[in-house]
Design a protein around this motif. Structure first.
Motif: not given
Length: 140
Positions: A24-34, A40-43, A100-107, A112-118
């Motif tokens: 899922x992380x490898x596939x997320x790097x192929x997606x656009x930033x936003x 409902x993307x891989x991130x 660690x693999x999120x391309x952009x910031x919060x929002x 990334x926000x869900x990762x912090x909650x996790x």
């Protein structure tokens, strides 16, 4: 349950979480930033999975602390604590991997926000599971 088995189970859960989330992380790097608001993307999937795993750890630990002689306290009383520790570690691992693999910031829609909650719910589940495990060994 011995400390060696506990450490083995924790290491296995951590590695399993990383191995399952790596595609899922490898596939997320192929997606656009936003990502779009309704996509409902891989991130996001990884972050939600990690948050639900951490939440399951919190709930199991809470039940093990509230009812030490219930179903989660069968055997030597450490089943609930062990299960909470493992699910909490999986939640923290998935949250850390998504962060660690999120391309952009919060929002930006990368989870990334869900990762912090996790990571936070996984940490709470692991801590409460350790407390339940300690109490079950003290009373048993």
């Amino acid at each position: 349950m011995s400390a060696r088995r506990l450490l083995f189970a924790a290491a296995f859960a951590l590695l399993a979480g990383i191995v399952l989330a790596a595609p899922a992380a490898a596939q997320a790097s192929a997606h656009p930033v936003a990502a779009g608001a309704y996509e409902f993307g891989a991130g996001r999937v990884g972050a939600v999975t990690g948050a639900l795993s951490g939440l399951a750890g919190v709930l199991v630990a809470w039940l093990a602390l509230a009812r030490p002689s219930g179903r989660l306290g069968t055997g030597n009383g450490s089943l609930g604590g062990m299960l909470a520790i493992v699910t909490g570690l999986v939640g923290m691992a998935l949250g850390g991997l998504v962060a660690a693999t999120a391309d952009g910031g919060l929002g930006t829609g990368n989870g990334l926000g869900g990762a912090y909650v996790a990571m936070v719910t996984g940490l709470i589940g692991t801590a409460l599971g350790g407390l339940a495990l300690t109490r079950s060994r003290r009373t048993g």
